[in-house]
Design a protein around this motif. Structure first.
Motif, mmCIF file in Angstrom:
data_model
loop_
_atom_site.group_PDB
_atom_site.id
_atom_site.type_symbol
_atom_site.label_atom_id
_atom_site.label_comp_id
_atom_site.label_asym_id
_atom_site.label_seq_id
_atom_site.Cartn_x
_atom_site.Cartn_y
_atom_site.Cartn_z
ATOM 1 N N MET A 104 0.808 -1.060 0.418
ATOM 2 C CA MET A 104 -0.209 -0.130 -0.075
ATOM 3 C C MET A 104 1.096 1.810 -0.443
ATOM 4 O O MET A 104 0.696 2.207 -0.858
ATOM 5 C CB MET A 104 -0.746 -0.260 1.513
ATOM 6 C CG MET A 104 -1.674 0.982 1.001
ATOM 7 S SD MET A 104 -2.872 1.084 0.019
ATOM 8 C CE MET A 104 -4.240 2.934 0.574
ATOM 9 N N ILE A 105 2.078 1.536 1.234
ATOM 10 C CA ILE A 105 2.682 2.717 1.129
ATOM 11 C C ILE A 105 3.090 2.850 -0.567
ATOM 12 O O ILE A 105 3.746 3.587 -1.286
ATOM 13 C CB ILE A 105 3.472 2.226 1.859
ATOM 14 C CG1 ILE A 105 3.236 2.696 3.448
ATOM 15 C CG2 ILE A 105 4.842 3.698 2.086
ATOM 16 C CD1 ILE A 105 4.054 2.161 4.573
ATOM 17 N N PHE A 106 4.405 1.482 -0.720
ATOM 18 C CA PHE A 106 4.728 1.742 -2.352
ATOM 19 C C PHE A 106 3.757 1.931 -3.178
ATOM 20 O O PHE A 106 4.210 2.721 -4.145
ATOM 21 C CB PHE A 106 4.873 0.214 -2.434
ATOM 22 C CG PHE A 106 5.784 -0.210 -4.034
ATOM 23 C CD1 PHE A 106 6.565 0.356 -4.184
ATOM 24 C CD2 PHE A 106 5.111 -0.573 -4.996
ATOM 25 C CE1 PHE A 106 7.946 0.438 -5.667
ATOM 26 C CE2 PHE A 106 5.699 -0.636 -6.815
ATOM 27 C CZ PHE A 106 7.462 0.123 -6.358
ATOM 28 N N ARG A 107 2.458 1.897 -3.317
ATOM 29 C CA ARG A 107 1.341 2.463 -4.249
ATOM 30 C C ARG A 107 1.369 3.953 -4.448
ATOM 31 O O ARG A 107 1.306 4.725 -4.884
ATOM 32 C CB ARG A 107 0.400 1.824 -3.823
ATOM 33 C CG ARG A 107 0.144 0.288 -5.027
ATOM 34 C CD ARG A 107 -1.197 -0.064 -4.887
ATOM 35 N NE ARG A 107 -0.945 -1.754 -5.693
ATOM 36 C CZ ARG A 107 -1.953 -2.537 -4.429
ATOM 37 N NH1 ARG A 107 -3.525 -1.978 -4.687
ATOM 38 N NH2 ARG A 107 -2.286 -3.165 -6.182
ATOM 39 N N VAL A 108 1.505 4.636 -3.027
ATOM 40 C CA VAL A 108 0.763 5.915 -2.755
ATOM 41 C C VAL A 108 2.646 6.704 -2.588
ATOM 42 O O VAL A 108 2.683 7.769 -3.767
ATOM 43 C CB VAL A 108 1.028 5.986 -0.760
ATOM 44 C CG1 VAL A 108 1.200 7.423 -0.790
ATOM 45 C CG2 VAL A 108 -0.571 5.861 -0.559
ATOM 46 N N ILE A 109 3.418 5.392 -2.708
ATOM 47 C CA ILE A 109 4.542 6.503 -2.925
ATOM 48 C C ILE A 109 4.888 6.520 -4.667
ATOM 49 O O ILE A 109 5.439 7.885 -4.950
ATOM 50 C CB ILE A 109 6.366 5.902 -2.350
ATOM 51 C CG1 ILE A 109 6.140 6.065 -0.907
ATOM 52 C CG2 ILE A 109 7.654 6.550 -3.379
ATOM 53 C CD1 ILE A 109 6.973 4.617 -0.097
ATOM 54 N N LEU A 110 4.163 5.515 -5.329
ATOM 55 C CA LEU A 110 4.658 5.682 -6.826
ATOM 56 C C LEU A 110 3.354 6.714 -7.538
ATOM 57 O O LEU A 110 3.522 7.766 -8.073
ATOM 58 C CB LEU A 110 4.275 4.321 -7.336
ATOM 59 C CG LEU A 110 4.373 3.872 -9.029
ATOM 60 C CD1 LEU A 110 5.487 4.217 -9.634
ATOM 61 C CD2 LEU A 110 3.481 2.564 -9.466
ATOM 62 N N ILE A 111 2.499 6.544 -6.936
ATOM 63 C CA ILE A 111 1.828 8.097 -7.340
ATOM 64 C C ILE A 111 1.790 9.008 -7.286
ATOM 65 O O ILE A 111 1.973 10.268 -7.890
ATOM 66 C CB ILE A 111 0.048 7.760 -6.873
ATOM 67 C CG1 ILE A 111 -0.187 6.645 -7.021
ATOM 68 C CG2 ILE A 111 -0.115 8.436 -6.881
ATOM 69 C CD1 ILE A 111 -1.518 6.343 -6.341
ATOM 70 N N ILE A 112 2.600 9.788 -6.177
ATOM 71 C CA ILE A 112 3.706 10.702 -5.719
ATOM 72 C C ILE A 112 4.867 10.697 -6.492
ATOM 73 O O ILE A 112 4.434 12.154 -7.355
ATOM 74 C CB ILE A 112 3.943 11.178 -4.766
ATOM 75 C CG1 ILE A 112 2.706 10.773 -3.344
ATOM 76 C CG2 ILE A 112 4.933 11.855 -4.079
ATOM 77 C CD1 ILE A 112 3.371 10.666 -1.689
ATOM 78 N N LEU A 113 5.526 10.473 -7.151
ATOM 79 C CA LEU A 113 6.380 10.531 -7.940
ATOM 80 C C LEU A 113 5.702 10.309 -9.711
ATOM 81 O O LEU A 113 6.129 11.116 -9.903
ATOM 82 C CB LEU A 113 7.659 8.761 -8.013
ATOM 83 C CG LEU A 113 8.420 8.966 -6.449
ATOM 84 C CD1 LEU A 113 9.222 8.230 -6.512
ATOM 85 C CD2 LEU A 113 9.112 10.030 -6.655
ATOM 86 N N LEU A 114 5.002 9.425 -9.977
ATOM 87 C CA LEU A 114 4.091 10.019 -11.109
ATOM 88 C C LEU A 114 3.684 11.374 -11.066
ATOM 89 O O LEU A 114 3.850 11.923 -12.113
ATOM 90 C CB LEU A 114 3.208 8.682 -11.147
ATOM 91 C CG LEU A 114 2.451 9.251 -12.674
ATOM 92 C CD1 LEU A 114 3.344 8.672 -13.311
ATOM 93 C CD2 LEU A 114 1.544 8.308 -12.838
#
Length: 129
Positions: free
Chosen positions: A1-11
């Motif tokens: 879940m944290i990985f997805r949030v970080i990925l969305i923020i980076l995108l």
């Protein structure tokens, strides 16, 4: 879940940086210089910041001076020069008159002065008319 949030923020950050790059007026000026096209780069809200014009491969810089008009404070004087005089080869009076008209669209109350040798070319035209 944290990985997805970080990925969305980076995108989102990457998209933001891409949009800033694509819409950057300085990049558009550099592109116009390369293509020898016309581009007017100016911060009209800042009278202390010089403007740049790309035209036929030459780069012109204009220094703005603030003064008073009948109703308000405005840019009343502009001094324009070419960055590289050798790039002026092949330009005519009509080209400089076009540039003056374009500058006047942004600064209608300003008197425009050109640095030599452009000044000499335009002076010779006004004296012969």
């Amino acid at each position: 879940m944290i990985f997805r949030v970080i990925l969305i923020i980076l995108l989102a950050y990457a998209l933001y940086k891409l949009m800033r790059y694509l819409l950057d007026p300085k990049r558009k000026l550099d592109e116009a210089i390369e293509k020898e096209a016309y581009y007017f780069y100016d911060d009209s809200k800042n009278a202390r910041k010089n403007f740049l014009i790309s035209y036929q491969g030459a780069v012109f810089e204009g220094e703005k001076y603030l003064g008073t008009t009948k109703d308000a404070f405005d840019v009343v004087s502009i001094f324009v020069w070419a960055h590289d005089i050798h790039k002026l080869q092949g330009m005519t009076r009509d080209d400089f008159e076009f540039l003056e008209k374009e500058i006047r669209l942004s600064y209608p109350h300003a008197t425009i002065s050109w640095k030599s040798p452009i000044e000499q070319l335009l002076k010779g035209h006004k004296e012969s008319v």
